[in-house]
Write a protein that holds these residues in place. Structure first.
Motif, PDB file in Angstrom:
ATOM      1  N   PHE A 138     -34.110  -1.016 -21.706  1.00  0.00           N
ATOM      2  CA  PHE A 138     -32.766  -0.437 -21.650  1.00  0.00           C
ATOM      3  C   PHE A 138     -32.098  -0.573 -20.291  1.00  0.00           C
ATOM      4  O   PHE A 138     -30.866  -0.611 -20.217  1.00  0.00           O
ATOM      5  N   TRP A 146     -25.036   0.565 -24.892  1.00  0.00           N
ATOM      6  CA  TRP A 146     -26.091   1.534 -25.278  1.00  0.00           C
ATOM      7  C   TRP A 146     -25.433   2.816 -25.788  1.00  0.00           C
ATOM      8  O   TRP A 146     -25.771   3.306 -26.866  1.00  0.00           O
ATOM      9  N   ASP A 192     -31.596   3.125 -27.964  1.00  0.00           N
ATOM     10  CA  ASP A 192     -30.331   3.693 -28.422  1.00  0.00           C
ATOM     11  C   ASP A 192     -30.380   4.032 -29.910  1.00  0.00           C
ATOM     12  O   ASP A 192     -30.002   5.130 -30.321  1.00  0.00           O
TER      13      ASP A 192
END
Length: 296
Positions: A138, A146, A192
């Motif tokens: 991420f 995201w 996410d």
């Protein structure tokens, strides 16, 4: 490590002592609902109704006699879903709303227009969601992208629930959130999506706590070969039919398993077996909700 490879399905499929189905099975057979028009006089609002699972859910409720409000981002796709419903049920009453589910004002207007037109609201199916391709850890992702997943998957459900609840309280109606097995899992590149679906489960618990007259379920529809899943890079088979979750929605909103309200449930589970073998334990242990696991 490969992106989109998930860890063991916590509350998922393989090791649970229940029969798993990938298509409609006798307990949730929608044909009696179609024949009896079980939902005649009822109003059902489905988001993400322009294709895939949402379109199938809309068709099932239409065939069961419901008046429909269909929400999606593109009018042309919504028109295709409406045409499919009318082909099956020529006298069906169908409204369409092309909007973004994170647009609070547009959502409020769509809910109000639905109730003004049909006079009521009985079932809300917040199905709209997004699953971005699993590509990065991420910190290597675009932060705005995201958070956009969280906005669509969580805020979109919140928006429709917020404005629909006053009407659903009057009809003692139902909300069936289309969640995912990913709510109970972790996968590299999927922070996410997994977090958004996990949060939906907790949101479901809060809604039922605060508004007990409304039944709400967090439904895993199975691994369905939708356009969204096909582009996700998730390394898993997609054997489940969209009509499985659509028929499960009819079953749940017809009041067949209200003890599951406020909980996570998978369309794959044989719900007759769940009721026979699990119901008392689910209720007594307050199971199928988010909680800490304390070592014995």
């Amino acid at each position: 490590m490969s992106y989109g490879v998930f860890d063991a399905p916590l509350g998922g499929e393989e090791d649970l002592p229940v029969t798993m189905h990938h298509d409609i099975y006798p307990t949730i057979d929608p044909e009696p609902h179609f024949a009896a028009k079980t939902f005649k006089g009822k109003v059902v609002l489905v988001t993400g109704a322009s294709r895939g699972i949402g379109a199938e859910i809309a068709l099932h409720y239409g065939r069961a006699g419901a008046d429909l409000a269909l929400v999606g981002r593109k009018q042309a796709f919504l028109d295709a879903t409406k045409a499919a419903v009318l082909a099956a049920v020529p006298d069906a009453r169908v409204l369409t709303f092309a909007l973004d589910v994170v647009d609070t004002a547009a959502v409020e207007a769509a809910v109000n227009a639905t109730v003004e037109h049909f006079g009521r609201l009985d079932v809300l199916v917040p199905n709209a969601g997004v699953l971005r391709p699993f590509r990065h850890y991420f910190i290597n992702e675009d932060p705005n992208g995201w958070w956009k997943t969280l906005e669509i998957n969580l805020r979109g459900v919140y928006n429709f629930t917020h404005f629909a609840l006053p009407h659903l309280m009057k009809t003692k109606g139902n909300i069936i959130v289309i969640s995912s097995m990913a709510a109970q899992m972790r996968g590299i590149g999927g922070t996410d999506y997994c977090i958004s679906k996990h949060a939906l489960g907790r949101f479901t618990e809060f809604v039922v706590l605060e508004y007990p007259d409304v039944k709400m379920y967090s439904l895993h529809p199975g691994a369905v070969a939708t356009e969204m899943n096909d582009t996700s890079n998730a390394q898993m088979e997609m054997p489940d039919q969209p009509r499985l979750s659509a028929a499960t929605c009819l079953y749940l909103s017809a009041g067949k398993a209200e003890y599951l309200s406020g909980r996570y449930v998978a369309a794959l589970w044989d719900l007759a077996e769940v009721e026979r073998d699990w119901k008392d334990k689910i209720v007594a242990q307050h199971a199928l909700v988010s909680k800490l696991a304390i070592p014995a």
